[in-house]
Design an enzyme around this catalytic site. Structure first.
Site, mmCIF file in Angstrom:
data_model
loop_
_atom_site.group_PDB
_atom_site.id
_atom_site.type_symbol
_atom_site.label_atom_id
_atom_site.label_comp_id
_atom_site.label_asym_id
_atom_site.label_seq_id
_atom_site.Cartn_x
_atom_site.Cartn_y
_atom_site.Cartn_z
ATOM 1 N N ALA A 206 53.024 -3.956 -31.265
ATOM 2 C CA ALA A 206 52.829 -5.403 -31.446
ATOM 3 C C ALA A 206 53.626 -5.836 -32.678
ATOM 4 O O ALA A 206 54.772 -5.411 -32.847
ATOM 5 C CB ALA A 206 51.351 -5.743 -31.532
ATOM 6 N N SER A 207 53.061 -6.615 -33.564
ATOM 7 C CA SER A 207 53.858 -7.212 -34.642
ATOM 8 C C SER A 207 54.309 -6.227 -35.713
ATOM 9 O O SER A 207 55.123 -6.589 -36.572
ATOM 10 C CB SER A 207 53.089 -8.368 -35.289
ATOM 11 O OG SER A 207 53.102 -9.490 -34.430
ATOM 12 N N VAL A 208 53.832 -4.995 -35.676
ATOM 13 C CA VAL A 208 54.440 -3.976 -36.530
ATOM 14 C C VAL A 208 55.913 -3.810 -36.162
ATOM 15 O O VAL A 208 56.734 -3.366 -36.966
ATOM 16 C CB VAL A 208 53.668 -2.646 -36.421
ATOM 17 C CG1 VAL A 208 54.346 -1.534 -37.210
ATOM 18 C CG2 VAL A 208 52.229 -2.827 -36.921
ATOM 19 N N SER A 209 56.268 -4.239 -34.943
ATOM 20 C CA SER A 209 57.665 -4.206 -34.485
ATOM 21 C C SER A 209 58.588 -5.062 -35.339
ATOM 22 O O SER A 209 59.811 -4.826 -35.379
ATOM 23 C CB SER A 209 57.757 -4.696 -33.035
ATOM 24 O OG SER A 209 56.948 -3.953 -32.151
ATOM 25 N N LYS A 210 58.055 -6.081 -35.989
ATOM 26 C CA LYS A 210 58.914 -7.043 -36.700
ATOM 27 C C LYS A 210 59.746 -6.392 -37.796
ATOM 28 O O LYS A 210 60.865 -6.839 -38.088
ATOM 29 C CB LYS A 210 58.069 -8.198 -37.252
ATOM 30 C CG LYS A 210 57.558 -9.151 -36.174
ATOM 31 C CD LYS A 210 56.787 -10.323 -36.765
ATOM 32 C CE LYS A 210 56.492 -11.385 -35.715
ATOM 33 N NZ LYS A 210 55.534 -10.952 -34.693
#
Length: 352
Positions: A78-82
């Site tokens: 999820a937003s750890v991907s950013k």
């Protein structure tokens, strides 16, 4: 021309691929008790001075056939991907292919006039004012949205939340557009760029920006939600195919290699890391005073959470103390940030 990975990197990758025995910790096991057993589980990694101080998995990656979670299990970040999307942009800036101060419309000229003043730097720091694409989607349309569809939605909206650069608002839209910019600037596509320039050079051989029908995620953990007292698979939503804001799958073993690369120049120059880790803007989020490029910043701590349907994750880094805590879970709740902080305190308090 981009830099090739040094030979020492491959030695590191090989070492990390071998099983690592870290000391047991009954205290952490007690904190993780709710994830243990025949339920959706979790993987926990504590890195201290570059070495695993705790590495253990709990519960099930696939509830239906009782496949256990292991340190090699791949969760949707999820937003750890950013942080990976931001790193891709910084790599292209180092190549001279783009500048983080480029106008957004240099790369995505189909956006309306309201985007004229937007820059890549503003997208990286959530200060562009772009509308949330989730609010623009047709609720009756059950097809999955991709990054290019985010652009199509925003092409129709000649309005923003605020003038570019004048405020902060966390924006999945911005990171979806950054993935498109990476693809356009590199002449490849976002998923391929990540794999060729980040994952493979770092030895993260089982990490993917996942695309159905294009790649298969090995050792995949599926997402679940507790509904009426039972765990039901809720692995995908209409937004799960958007890559730039949250589409990466990885494991604690692969993320250990990512964490190591953030301490030296094997991937990014020190100046680029400094950009990512320095406050780019103040935020309006409780207990998070600043945001960098793909990282929340709170004092000495760099961290990011990731929440999507069926997954709750967090990575918390204390670079000065050479301490990192990663918690990946394949369930809808709870968010594991406070859990990671409780785990980190066991080392932070001991150092005082």
């Amino acid at each position: 021309m981009y830099r090739l990975a040094p030979l020492c990197l491959f030695a590191f990758s090989t070492a990390m691929a071998a099983p690592v025995v870290a000391p047991p910790d009954p205290g952490i096991d007690a904190l993780m008790q709710r994830y243990d057993g025949q339920v959706p589980g979790a993987s926990v990694l504590v890195l201290k001075d570059g070495q695993p101080a705790f590495r253990r998995s709990y519960g099930l990656a696939v509830v239906e056939d009782r496949t256990a979670v292991t340190p090699a299990s791949n969760f949707r970040l999820a937003s750890v991907s950013k942080q990976f999307t931001a790193a891709a942009v910084l790599l292209l800036a180092e190549d001279g292919t783009l500048s983080i101060d480029d106008p957004l419309k240099k790369w995505l000229p189909s956006l309306p006039t309201v985007a004229d003043g937007m820059t890549l730097r503003q997208l990286l720091s959530h200060t562009s004012g772009l509308l949330d694409y989730e609010d623009l989607m047709d609720p009756a349309d059950t097809r999955q949205v991709h990054d290019i569809d985010v652009l199509r939605l925003l092409e129709k909206e000649n309005r923003t939340y605020f003038a570019p650069g004048s405020s902060y608002r966390y924006s999945n839209s911005g990171y979806a557009l950054l993935a498109l910019v990476v693809g356009k600037a590199s002449g490849s596509d976002f998923a391929t760029f990540l794999r060729q320039r980040i994952f493979l050079p770092l030895g993260m051989t089982h990490s993917y920006a996942h695309q159905d029908g294009v790649d298969d995620v090995p050792n995949r953990a599926y997402g679940y939600s507790e509904i009426d007292g039972r765990w039901q698979r809720t692995d995908q939503s209409t937004t799960s195919a958007v890559l730039g804001d949250g589409g990466i799958y990885s494991s604690i073993d692969d993320l250990a290699k990512w964490d190591a690369a953030l301490y030296d120049e094997r991937l990014l120059r020190r100046s680029s890391l400094q950009l990512a880790f320095s406050p780019a803007t103040r935020t309006n989020e409780p207990d998070v005073p600043h945001y960098g490029f793909g990282w929340r910043i709170n004092g000495d701590a760099l961290w990011h959470s990731g929440e999507s349907i069926g997954f709750r994750n967090v990575i918390v880094r204390y670079p000065k103390q050479k301490l990192t805590v990663i918690v990946l879970t394949n369930r809808n709740e709870p968010e594991p940030y406070s859990l990671a902080i409780d785990i980190a305190r066991r080392w932070l308090d001991a150092a005082r």
